[in-house]
Design a protein around this motif. Structure first.
Motif, short mmCIF file in Angstrom:
data_model
loop_
_atom_site.label_atom_id
_atom_site.label_comp_id
_atom_site.label_asym_id
_atom_site.label_seq_id
_atom_site.Cartn_x
_atom_site.Cartn_y
_atom_site.Cartn_z
N GLY A 82 -4.72 2.72 -5.90
CA GLY A 82 -4.85 1.68 -4.75
C GLY A 82 -5.72 2.39 -3.56
O GLY A 82 -6.20 3.78 -3.51
N VAL A 83 -5.60 1.60 -2.48
CA VAL A 83 -6.19 2.07 -1.20
C VAL A 83 -5.21 1.94 -0.23
O VAL A 83 -4.64 0.93 -0.25
N TYR A 84 -5.31 2.43 0.83
CA TYR A 84 -4.29 2.07 2.00
C TYR A 84 -4.93 2.48 3.45
O TYR A 84 -6.03 3.10 3.60
N GLY A 85 -4.34 1.65 4.42
CA GLY A 85 -5.02 1.78 5.58
C GLY A 85 -4.21 2.52 6.74
O GLY A 85 -3.19 3.17 6.39
N THR A 86 -4.34 2.42 7.72
CA THR A 86 -3.70 3.11 8.99
C THR A 86 -2.14 2.61 8.92
O THR A 86 -1.48 3.46 9.46
N GLU A 87 -2.06 1.38 8.74
CA GLU A 87 -0.56 0.81 8.89
C GLU A 87 0.27 1.54 7.79
O GLU A 87 1.53 2.05 8.28
N ALA A 88 -0.25 1.64 6.74
CA ALA A 88 0.61 2.34 5.58
C ALA A 88 0.63 3.77 5.91
O ALA A 88 1.71 4.36 5.96
N LEU A 89 -0.50 4.39 6.20
CA LEU A 89 -0.49 5.79 6.74
C LEU A 89 0.63 6.15 7.74
O LEU A 89 1.29 7.08 7.85
N GLY A 90 0.60 5.03 8.87
CA GLY A 90 1.73 5.21 9.81
C GLY A 90 3.12 5.12 9.19
O GLY A 90 4.14 5.88 9.75
N THR A 91 3.48 4.02 8.36
CA THR A 91 4.52 4.01 7.77
C THR A 91 5.10 5.37 6.95
O THR A 91 6.36 5.86 7.17
N MET A 92 4.19 5.86 6.14
CA MET A 92 4.63 7.20 5.49
C MET A 92 4.85 8.28 6.57
O MET A 92 5.73 9.04 6.16
N ARG A 93 4.00 8.36 7.59
CA ARG A 93 4.04 9.70 8.39
C ARG A 93 5.65 9.48 9.09
O ARG A 93 6.15 10.71 9.35
N ILE A 94 5.86 8.42 9.29
CA ILE A 94 7.26 8.11 10.01
C ILE A 94 8.35 8.48 9.06
O ILE A 94 9.40 9.10 9.40
N GLU A 95 8.27 7.95 7.73
CA GLU A 95 9.21 8.29 6.86
C GLU A 95 9.44 9.78 6.57
O GLU A 95 10.41 10.21 6.30
N LYS A 96 8.18 10.37 6.83
CA LYS A 96 7.91 11.93 6.71
C LYS A 96 8.45 12.61 7.91
O LYS A 96 8.59 13.94 7.98
N GLU B 170 0.71 -1.36 0.09
CA GLU B 170 -0.12 0.09 -0.16
C GLU B 170 0.90 1.33 0.24
O GLU B 170 0.59 2.20 -0.62
N THR B 171 2.05 1.29 0.89
CA THR B 171 2.86 2.31 0.72
C THR B 171 3.44 2.62 -0.64
O THR B 171 3.63 3.67 -1.22
#
Lengths: 93, 997
Positions: free
Chosen positions: B841-855, B650-651
């Motif tokens: 695509g669609v994404y959930g909170t897990e990918a959301l969290g991954t991207m916020r940490i990367e950012k 998703e990421t």
């Protein structure tokens, strides 16, 4: 179970409200000393007896009210709106 | 022979309705109207349990809710209920009960050997015996104690029944429906006041159903039945039977439990098992009666020893002979009635043993007429027998040293006097006071709108009960604003006076040492009270905790006054000086289910679902709870698809193409009014006055103590119109925070606001192709020139009115679309359709969290209430020339000095190993487990597909100036140690070029 009279809604159960802290402390002016702000943020009296507290009618009309209450007997002496000069828009809510 | 201990007639039982039940696997029969206790006694069963510490055989001591001994496991399977008093269980067909605290059987219990080791189990044994070594605690002592102590075992399956909670208001609440309560309810109801009368028994009447009184020329139970019928017929009266008031709370709020279905095998369809009532009366009349005290003598706990009032209750109310050869032992007049009632029922009363040298003459004459032997100045010094009392040793109480006299018996009915039931009065905040004339406590000064009447008030004569109830009822109604004609109370036939002399501990035969029990449920003996006192635990509160007297499920209803009196004797002081412990709710044990009511399982909390929830569910999304919300966490694509696979996929879809995520759960607050900019300016640390219409800005709010409270973007939709977003977790708190400041500090600000979280569905469209996707469905120009980063505008998504925000949490080119919630799913489907050909695509909170940490975006795990704006690297946002909440305290020197935990990025230097939340950051190369100061911790972790390594955000001491350092992230619970490198928290696109593209 405390029974608290909301000035707008009448007597309601305590579980409609949340406690909002000491209503006797005054928020200092912007130019007040650091010490005043420190005491405002951190220090509170813990009186045994009559006390003025903020309560929020959070599961009701959402008004902030001042409750005069005895912390020993839990007797409520009076309740009033948090501010005497709420704008009309708030009252109608 | 079945039920061989029934009287030939009498009792409030239906002899035509035979009921079968089993106790310890053996079948018995009783009648409708029996309790389990009365039915067992009718079958000659006296041994019903083993005691708590010594596993001594125990029988039925009382006929009411004060029972300390006869507690059983009722029912089986998921409805099994331990520690239920046999004296209050109404018999029903097929009832199954088992005795407790015995192994392998009630008849032969190996733990009875504790009886021989009793010196080890004396007062305070918990504190003395199991002291050392420490390792024995978990390995040995706890196991032994848990095996040996404790009573019944709880059901292991979920409770199949349900419980209700109800509220009712009234003018006068009457607790107890004995003579005083009935009289009070009648007097109050006649004024048209709204009256509630509550009684724990199935039938109103109280002692009138258990004793032989005459009122207005009728048997007391008849008068009670007629009065109950009269009350039930009145529209302004609500009668609650099988209902026990268990708590008297502040502001005259009364808690009660109604046992709706406990007298039935299972609750009828649509009915709860029990119902909790909260009553809101103007006035309360406590007509709760009195409880008899046992006598304290040697082996006074043997089966076949019961309260005198209980013995006659079994005869009068249940038609049961509790024994064949009875000794009545007393220090007062009341127990004479037991001798007389039992005699009349054909039971041989072998002696009345009265500790007083000169008992009441008329009563003595009456015994003489009935040829019942009366021994004065005497007491039962000790009882003997195995699993049932066989004989009593009678001693003198007047200082003589005569040899004890042995009298054979199978029942000792004893009375040490009566204690008014002041429990609810005490719970109301009042202090009961000692009354020397009855050697017990009576209600003191009222603290709430309550008054006690009758026996609860220390007035035991029937006419007094009727009169006090009548007066209290009329007065209560009057105080609640109701007037009525004065009516005299019903007339009781004279039943003599109540008089007693103290007998706190009976002398033992030859002064030998016996176990003289005070608190039978917790196995506390007179010698334990004496020992506690000698060891210095001689205040009532300490005594209670040291000996555990009064701390069992019966709360010492039969034992408290005896214990106080014996303590007073030890201290050589009068009882009032020793004082009384405070009674606390609940008056009787109350099932947890009643307090939970319907808020169990799925109904424990409300569940909030977004407009896209159903679609998510159809896609097989795995959900996660976020506050009350259910959010899609990730979207498995095939069986066995893992969390890791999903969030990486998703990421990557987002970073390389475009993907949608449901962000509805963010708090949304609509703010309007001429002073809205000024209001925001005070709430946030940064500037809001000059934010142009059509622009969004990221803001940070502090608490007054200078710590970060919340963050989010707020947009200016119009000159006086703003739209705030908060974190999901703080949505409700931020609104309350704003209301507080607006109403308490700044009421002069002309601004109004309300939550619109539910009104709008939020969808983030993120990824390099997000613009391309939106161009197909949005009716405004979304090019970078026309709609740059942080732009906000109204638009249409196909034909749906929408708001568009150029904001990004992922760090990619991204937009957020808000549409009215009713169109949320349609908007989602429209976006998916528009993006179909580009493979959205669609994404959930897990990918959301991954991207916020990367950012490197901070979230709740960094904003933990202990971090300042400086700690998270955003101090630059603050405008310290203006006033804002938390400004002054955030400038306190300690918050500006060295040593603060600051947000950093962390990279795992161990290939293939991800970092762990909660791991501590320590100097490298320290031996695991060695003493080394933690310099911070990891707050959020993920595998970064972009960097192809485990990354994390952490809070590290002075972290902002330590980029490039290597540390160990240690997690000692799992013996884990990973080398990490400290870096800037923004792992990707530090210049923010992507979001501005």
């Amino acid at each position: 179970m405390l029974r608290i009279e909301c000035p707008w809604c009448g007597v309601r159960n305590e579980d409609e409200f949340s406690y909002g802290g000491d209503a006797t402390v005054e928020r200092p002016a912007d130019d007040a000393s650091q010490d005043d702000w420190y005491h405002y943020a951190y220090t509170r009296d813990n009186p045994a007896g009559p006390h003025r507290e903020y309560w929020h009618h959070v599961n009701g009309c959402r008004a902030w009210i001042v409750v005069e209450r005895d912390t020993v007997t839990h007797e409520v002496f009076s309740t009033a709106p948090a501010s005497p000069n709420l704008p009309a828009g708030n009252r109608e809510g | 022979m079945a039920q061989q201990f029934r009287t030939s007639s009498g009792g409030h039982i239906d002899r035509g309705r035979v009921i079968s039940f089993t106790f310890d696997g053996k079948s018995y029969q009783g009648y409708e109207g029996d309790t389990l206790a009365s039915a067992l006694l009718a079958n000659g069963v006296h041994l019903v349990g083993r005691s708590f510490k010594y596993h001594r055989p125990r029988g039925i001591q009382t006929a009411g809710s004060e029972e300390p001994n006869a507690i059983v496991e009722l029912r089986s399977g998921p409805r099994k209920e331990p520690n239920t008093r046999a004296t209050t269980i109404e018999l029903f067909d097929g009832l199954v009960a088992n005795s407790q605290n015995r192994w392998p059987s009630l008849d032969f219990d190996v733990m009875a050997i504790n009886n021989l080791f009793s010196p080890l189990l004396s007062a305070g044994f918990y504190y003395k015996t199991f002291m050392w070594p420490a390792s024995f605690w978990t390995n040995v002592y706890e196991h032994v104690i848990r095996r040996a102590a404790g009573l019944g075992t709880a059901a292991t399956e979920p409770d199949p029944d349900h419980y209700e909670q109800c509220h009712e208001h009234c003018d006068v609440l009457v607790v107890g429906a004995g003579p005083a309560g009935l009289s009070a309810a009648l007097a109050a109801a006649r004024t048209d006041a709204r009256v509630i009368i509550v009684d724990e028994h199935p039938t109103l009447g109280g002692s009138l159903n258990r004793d032989n009184y005459t009122i207005d020329g009728k048997h007391g139970s008849e008068w009670a039945a007629e009065t109950a019928a009269e009350l039930a017929a009145m529209d302004n009266v609500h009668v609650f039977s099988r209902t026990t008031v268990f708590g008297y709370y502040d502001h005259n709020v009364i808690g009660a439990v109604e046992k709706v279905s406990d007298h039935l095998p299972v609750p009828p369809a649509g009915h709860p098992r029990q119902r909790m009532w909260l009553f809101y009366p103007q006035r309360v009349i406590l007509a709760t009666g009195a409880t008899e005290r046992p006598l304290v003598f040697g082996n006074n706990d043997k089966p076949g020893i019961m309260l005198a009032s209980a013995a006659r209750s079994y005869v009068n109310a249940y038609g049961v002979k509790p024994g064949k050869r009875v000794i009545v032992a007393t220090n007062n007049n009341d127990a004479y009635r037991t001798a007389i009632d039992l005699h009349r029922a054909g039971i041989f009363v072998t002696a009345v043993v009265d500790s007083r040298a000169h008992p009441d003459a008329p009563l003595a004459d009456e015994l003489k007429k009935l040829s019942i032997r009366l021994l004065t100045g005497s007491a039962v010094g000790a009882a003997e027998g195995g699993k049932r009392v066989k004989y009593a040793q009678i001693v003198t109480t007047q200082g003589d040293t005569l040899d004890p006299v042995r009298i054979d018996c199978d029942l000792i009915a004893c009375s040490g006097g009566w204690n008014p039931n002041v429990h609810l009065h005490s719970q109301s905040g009042a202090k009961p006071v000692y009354d020397d004339s009855i050697l017990s406590f009576v209600p003191g000064e009222s603290r709430q709108a309550e008054v006690s009447a009758g026996a609860a008030n220390g007035s035991f004569a029937l006419q007094d009960c009727l009169d006090q109830g009548n007066a209290a009822g009329a007065e209560g109604a009057n105080m609640a604003g109701f007037e009525g004609k004065e009516v005299k109370a019903a007339k009781a036939e004279d039943e003599g006076v109540y008089a007693l002399e103290a007998l706190w501990i009976a002398p033992t035969p030859y002064n030998k040492s016996y176990k003289q029990f005070i608190d039978q449920q917790n196995d506390v003996k007179a010698s334990d009270v004496e020992l506690a006192s000698q060891e210095g635990y001689d205040s009532v509160e300490l005594l209670k905790r040291y000996t555990t007297q009064g701390m069992a499920t019966d709360q010492g209803k039969t034992s408290n006054v005896n214990a106080l009196a014996i303590l007073a004797c030890q201290r050589g002081e009068p009882i009032p000086q020793v004082g009384i412990t405070t009674f606390r709710p609940p008056y009787v044990p109350v099932a947890m289910g009643v307090f939970a009511g319907h808020t169990v399982g799925n109904d424990f909390m409300p569940v909030r679902r977004t407009a896209i929830h159903d679609w998510n569910e159809k896609q097989g999304a795995v959900f996660i709870e976020a506050g009350l919300w259910l959010r899609a966490r990730y979207f498995p694509q095939y069986p066995g698809d893992t969390l890791y696979n999903c969030y990486v996929r998703e990421t990557e879809a987002t970073r390389n193409n475009v993907a949608l995520v449901d962000v509805t759960t963010l708090g949304k607050i609509d703010i309007q009014g001429p002073d809205a900019p000024e209001f925001l300016n005070r709430l946030y640390i940064n500037n809001w006055l000059k934010l142009p219409v059509g622009k969004a800005r990221y803001g940070i709010m502090l608490r007054e103590d200078g710590m970060v409270y919340d963050d989010g973007t707020t947009s200016r939709l119009g000159e006086n119109h703003f739209f705030m977003t908060t974190t999901t977790a703080n949505a409700a708190g931020v609104l309350a925070h704003m209301e507080q400041y607006h109403q308490t500090e700044w009421p002069d600000l002309d601004v109004v606001f309300c939550s619109v979280t539910e009104q709008w569905t939020g969808i983030a469209v993120a990824g390099p192709n997000s613009r391309k996707l939106l161009e197909k469905v949005i009716d405004i120009d979304v090019s970078n020139e026309a709609f740059p980063f942080m732009a906000v505008g109204e638009c249409k998504l196909n034909n749906i009115t929408a708001r568009l925000f150029r904001i990004s949490f992922s760090g990619e080119l991204a937009y957020e679309v808000n549409v009215p919630a009713d169109y949320g799913e349609q908007a989602w489907l429209d976006l998916l359709e528009a993006g179909k050909e580009m493979g959205v695509g669609v994404y959930g909170t897990e990918a959301l969290g991954t991207m916020r940490i990367e950012k490197g975006h901070v979230a709740g795990s960094e904003l933990d209430g202990r971090t300042t704006a400086r700690d998270i690297g955003l101090e630059g946002m603050a405008n310290r020339a203006k006033h804002f909440i938390g400004k002054h305290c955030s400038e306190r020197p300690a918050l500006l000095g060295d040593g603060r935990l600051q947000v950093v990025g962390l990279k795992s230097l161990v290939p293939g190993r991800n970092l762990r939340i909660g791991a501590h950051l320590v100097d490298p190369d320290k031996r695991l487990g060695s003493v080394s100061q933690s310099q911070g911790h990891i707050s959020a972790t993920t595998y970064s597909p972009q960097l192809d390594c485990g990354i994390a955000l952490g809070l590290l001491m002075d972290g902002a100036s330590r980029h490039g350092e290597q540390l160990d992230a240690v997690f000692p619970l799992d013996d884990e140690k990973l080398r990490v490198e400290v870096c800037h928290p923004v792992f990707i696109d530090p210049e923010g070029e992507l979001v501005r593209a």
